[in-house]
Structure formats: C-alpha cells, structure tokens
Design a protein around this motif. Structure first.
Motif, PDB file in Angstrom:
ATOM      1  N   ALA A  57     -28.018 -11.246 -58.594  1.00  0.00           N
ATOM      2  CA  ALA A  57     -27.014 -10.197 -58.355  1.00  0.00           C
ATOM      3  C   ALA A  57     -26.106 -10.049 -59.587  1.00  0.00           C
ATOM      4  O   ALA A  57     -25.780  -8.938 -60.004  1.00  0.00           O
ATOM      5  CB  ALA A  57     -26.190 -10.527 -57.116  1.00  0.00           C
ATOM      6  N   ALA A  58     -25.744 -11.188 -60.178  1.00  0.00           N
ATOM      7  CA  ALA A  58     -24.856 -11.159 -61.356  1.00  0.00           C
ATOM      8  C   ALA A  58     -25.556 -10.508 -62.541  1.00  0.00           C
ATOM      9  O   ALA A  58     -24.954  -9.737 -63.295  1.00  0.00           O
ATOM     10  CB  ALA A  58     -24.421 -12.574 -61.704  1.00  0.00           C
ATOM     11  N   LYS A  59     -26.844 -10.805 -62.697  1.00  0.00           N
ATOM     12  CA  LYS A  59     -27.607 -10.227 -63.811  1.00  0.00           C
ATOM     13  C   LYS A  59     -27.669  -8.702 -63.659  1.00  0.00           C
ATOM     14  O   LYS A  59     -27.521  -7.959 -64.637  1.00  0.00           O
ATOM     15  CB  LYS A  59     -29.013 -10.829 -63.831  1.00  0.00           C
ATOM     16  N   GLN A  60     -27.848  -8.251 -62.439  1.00  0.00           N
ATOM     17  CA  GLN A  60     -27.901  -6.803 -62.205  1.00  0.00           C
ATOM     18  C   GLN A  60     -26.546  -6.139 -62.475  1.00  0.00           C
ATOM     19  O   GLN A  60     -26.491  -5.011 -62.947  1.00  0.00           O
ATOM     20  CB  GLN A  60     -28.408  -6.524 -60.782  1.00  0.00           C
TER      21      GLN A  60
ATOM     22  N   ILE B  35     -19.954 -11.692 -70.934  1.00  0.00           N
ATOM     23  CA  ILE B  35     -20.419 -12.995 -70.455  1.00  0.00           C
ATOM     24  C   ILE B  35     -20.039 -13.121 -68.980  1.00  0.00           C
ATOM     25  O   ILE B  35     -19.023 -12.552 -68.540  1.00  0.00           O
ATOM     26  CB  ILE B  35     -19.830 -14.157 -71.310  1.00  0.00           C
ATOM     27  N   ALA B  36     -20.877 -13.832 -68.234  1.00  0.00           N
ATOM     28  CA  ALA B  36     -20.571 -14.080 -66.829  1.00  0.00           C
ATOM     29  C   ALA B  36     -20.849 -15.551 -66.543  1.00  0.00           C
ATOM     30  O   ALA B  36     -21.737 -16.150 -67.162  1.00  0.00           O
ATOM     31  CB  ALA B  36     -21.417 -13.192 -65.934  1.00  0.00           C
TER      32      ALA B  36
ATOM     33  N   LEU C 247     -24.425 -16.299 -68.136  1.00  0.00           N
ATOM     34  CA  LEU C 247     -25.199 -15.115 -68.531  1.00  0.00           C
ATOM     35  C   LEU C 247     -24.482 -14.485 -69.715  1.00  0.00           C
ATOM     36  O   LEU C 247     -23.272 -14.272 -69.667  1.00  0.00           O
ATOM     37  CB  LEU C 247     -25.236 -14.095 -67.386  1.00  0.00           C
ATOM     38  N   TYR C 248     -25.214 -14.243 -70.785  1.00  0.00           N
ATOM     39  CA  TYR C 248     -24.582 -13.605 -71.944  1.00  0.00           C
ATOM     40  C   TYR C 248     -25.618 -12.778 -72.682  1.00  0.00           C
ATOM     41  O   TYR C 248     -26.814 -12.887 -72.420  1.00  0.00           O
ATOM     42  CB  TYR C 248     -23.956 -14.656 -72.866  1.00  0.00           C
TER      43      TYR C 248
ATOM     44  N   LYS D 177     -30.196  -5.825 -77.379  1.00  0.00           N
ATOM     45  CA  LYS D 177     -29.435  -6.893 -76.735  1.00  0.00           C
ATOM     46  C   LYS D 177     -30.119  -7.293 -75.433  1.00  0.00           C
ATOM     47  O   LYS D 177     -30.442  -6.447 -74.607  1.00  0.00           O
ATOM     48  CB  LYS D 177     -27.992  -6.448 -76.476  1.00  0.00           C
ATOM     49  N   LYS D 178     -30.335  -8.589 -75.332  1.00  0.00           N
ATOM     50  CA  LYS D 178     -31.035  -9.105 -74.160  1.00  0.00           C
ATOM     51  C   LYS D 178     -30.086  -9.996 -73.373  1.00  0.00           C
ATOM     52  O   LYS D 178     -29.236 -10.677 -73.957  1.00  0.00           O
ATOM     53  CB  LYS D 178     -32.213  -9.946 -74.676  1.00  0.00           C
ATOM     54  N   ILE D 179     -30.220  -9.993 -72.056  1.00  0.00           N
ATOM     55  CA  ILE D 179     -29.370 -10.879 -71.245  1.00  0.00           C
ATOM     56  C   ILE D 179     -30.052 -12.250 -71.125  1.00  0.00           C
ATOM     57  O   ILE D 179     -31.201 -12.341 -70.717  1.00  0.00           O
ATOM     58  CB  ILE D 179     -29.107 -10.281 -69.848  1.00  0.00           C
ATOM     59  N   ILE D 180     -29.324 -13.279 -71.536  1.00  0.00           N
ATOM     60  CA  ILE D 180     -29.834 -14.648 -71.475  1.00  0.00           C
ATOM     61  C   ILE D 180     -29.190 -15.362 -70.286  1.00  0.00           C
ATOM     62  O   ILE D 180     -27.983 -15.247 -70.070  1.00  0.00           O
ATOM     63  CB  ILE D 180     -29.468 -15.445 -72.759  1.00  0.00           C
ATOM     64  N   MET D 181     -30.019 -16.102 -69.546  1.00  0.00           N
ATOM     65  CA  MET D 181     -29.499 -16.917 -68.441  1.00  0.00           C
ATOM     66  C   MET D 181     -29.692 -18.379 -68.819  1.00  0.00           C
ATOM     67  O   MET D 181     -30.792 -18.802 -69.133  1.00  0.00           O
ATOM     68  CB  MET D 181     -30.257 -16.601 -67.159  1.00  0.00           C
TER      69      MET D 181
END
Ligand code: ATP
Ligand code: ATP
Ligand code: MG
Ligand code: MG
Ligand code: MG
Ligand code: MG
Ligand code: MG
Length: 257
Positions: free
Chosen positions: A57-60, A70-71, A211-212, A234-238
């Motif tokens: 959910a956070a990634k979305q 950042i999350a 997540l960043y 830019k890619k989201i990294i977990m």
C-alpha cells in the motif's frame, strides 16, 4: 443567481496551508490493530503477510505521489516524507492528509486478497493520520530515527513476549516477567531461555521497511546506428536497512537533492 446567496458559506473554511520550505511528514497508524490482528489471526509477533500488505500500500502511495521522497513503515504504521519544495494541493493540510489516508486504506483493502488468500477480511480496517512540518534536515532525520528506534524497542519486547507465551505461560505472566527489564536483559533472556540471538532475526522485523527513490541508469543501444544512449529513471527501492546511522544518508543524499 440562486447560488450566490449561499456561496458565502465557503468563507467559513479555514486556511490550513502548511509552512513553506519545510519537509512534510504524513504518518498513518492502524486503528485498533491490536484487535484487528487478533480477528485476522496475524502470526505473532510479526506476521509477514500483514507487513507485506502495508508495504505494498505504501509503495502504491509513492507511485501516486512523486513528491514523497522516502517512506518508513513498521507494525501498523507508515510515515511518508514529502520534499520541502512540494506544492501538492497547495500544501493544504487536510487535503493532503485525507487523500493519503483514504488512498492507503483503499490500497490495503484492495490488496488484501493477494496477501491473505486464505483469510477472509472480516472487518473494515481504518487508519488515523497526522501531518507535521519539519524545518531542518536534523529534525527530519531525528524523526525517522525515532520511528526506527521505536521499531527496535517494540520488536525486541514482542519477540520476548511471544516466546514466553508460546512456551506456555499466560500473557499476564509474560507481561509481569518483562516489566522493568532493560534491553540487555531481554537479549539475555532470548539467548539463555530460547537459544535465540536477537541480531539473527530477519532485518525486516528489527529495522522495519524503508522505501526511497534511486536513479537507475538504463542503457539502450539503437538497432540501426548501434549508438548507445543512457536514460535515467527513478526507481522505488524497498529495503530494511538502518536509517539512524550516517551510512544510508551518505549513499542516498535524499534530503539535499
Ligand atoms: P491505536 O488505534 O491506538 O493505534 P492499536 O491497537 O492499533 O491502537 P498500536 O500501538 O498501533 O495499537 O499497535 C499495533 C498493534 O497491531 C500491535 O500491538 C500488534 O499487536 C498489531 N500488529 C500490527 N502489525 C502486526 C504484524 N505484522 N504482525 C502481528 N501483529 C501486528
Ligand atoms: P478535487 O480533487 O479538487 O476534489 P474533483 O474533480 O473531485 O477535484 P469536485 O469539485 O470535488 O472536483 O467535484 C466533483 C466532480 O465529480 C463533480 O464536478 C462531478 O463532475 C463529478 N461527480 C461527482 N459525483 C457525481 C455523480 N454522482 N454523477 C456524476 N458526476 C459526479
Ligand atoms: Mg496509535
Ligand atoms: Mg494502531
Ligand atoms: Mg501502531
Ligand atoms: Mg472532489
Ligand atoms: Mg466534490
């Protein structure tokens, strides 16, 4: 016009735009998740499915709002940091907050079946939320350190608590036994009584989830001319790394970009 005699009511709305040039943090937290986790038979202390669902959910949310740099998430909570230059919804607090929390809840419910294929959603989950302005880099780093330190404290406590309960004593007795203990007492208890080295437990439980965004260079070669070109995306990294120490921030100058 009929509408004009009513329109004045709009003026009762109060301005809630947030201070310029400050990082904004939206934190959401599951409402009564102690009970929600029991109703849905979450594994204790850390249900992987539940963590996976929160992270999805956070990634979305990050995919939807490019201004989230950042999350950080742990347990039933997530914090989203918006860049200090953000102009999202003219920085109106209620607009940002209500959109984030309703969208997060929507994603959580929508993705439930993918993470809990064998567990029916019996109750509608809900989340509370708040938004805070942080004026300095130190403040924002301290904020994230505070949440990750909280993750560590809770994770150590919960690991002990559930080891004790699973060994046969009541929840009340386990609470009693852990009252007033320090972190070295808890580490010692885990090792001597259960043969567990706390530091060997999965990073995801001890550190939570970060997540960043990271710039990725994609090399493409044109078919006709054989010319190479590099595009940046830019890619989201977990990840489940430490964000308290300097290392992460040196490698990812997120706050200075
Ligand atoms: P409030 O509405 O005040 O936030 P709460 O019951 O949600 O109340 P929290 O302090 O937010 O209380 O704690 C969340 C609780 O949810 C934890 O104590 C834990 O029992 C449960 N929980 C959350 N995530 C997980 C998980 N992945 N696995 C197991 N339990 C979880
Ligand atoms: P914002 O995100 O700022 O709220 P918005 O596009 O949602 O932008 P609103 O002022 O909230 O704008 O207006 C909602 C719009 O949704 C209406 O103008 C209308 O076009 C549409 N809408 C809402 N409910 C219905 C409905 N039942 N049937 C048809 N259209 C609807
Ligand atoms: Mg709470
Ligand atoms: Mg909660
Ligand atoms: Mg919580
Ligand atoms: Mg609308
Ligand atoms: Mg409307």
């Amino acid at each position: 016009m009929a509408n004009t005699q009513f329109q004045y009511v709009k003026k009762f709305e109060q301005d809630d735009s947030l201070l310029l040039n400050t990082w904004l943090v939206v934190r959401i937290d599951g409402r009564s998740f102690h009970k929600f986790s029991q109703i849905h038979s979450f594994e204790k202390p850390n249900d992987k499915r539940a963590i996976g669902l929160m992270n999805q959910a956070a990634k979305q949310i990050m995919e939807e709002f490019g201004d989230v740099i950042i999350a950080y998430g742990q347990s039933d909570e997530y914090s989203f940091v918006l860049h200090k230059s953000t102009t999202l919804y003219s920085r109106r607090a209620s607009k940002i907050l209500s959109t984030f929390v309703s969208l997060f809840t929507g994603y959580y419910i929508y993705n439930w079946k993918n993470f809990f294929p064998d567990q029916e959603l019996k109750e509608i989950p809900s989340f509370d939320s708040r938004i805070i302005c942080y004026p300095s880099k130190k403040n924002i780093r301290d904020y994230l350190s505070w949440r990750q330190a909280d993750c560590h404290i809770n994770s150590l406590y919960n690991t002990c608590f559930w080891c004790l309960v699973k060994s046969g004593i009541s929840e009340k007795e386990a609470t009693e036994q852990l009252r007033g203990t320090f972190s070295n007492d808890k580490n010692e208890l885990l090792f001597s009584k259960f043969g567990i080295n706390y530091n060997d437990l999965p990073q995801i439980n001890r550190k939570g989830t970060v997540l960043y965004r990271k710039i990725e260079e994609i090399e493409t070669i044109r078919n006709d001319t054989n010319q190479k070109s590099i595009s940046k995306k830019k890619k989201i990294i977990m990840d489940h790394i430490d964000i308290i120490s300097e290392k992460f921030w040196k490698e990812n100058p997120i706050l200075t970009e």
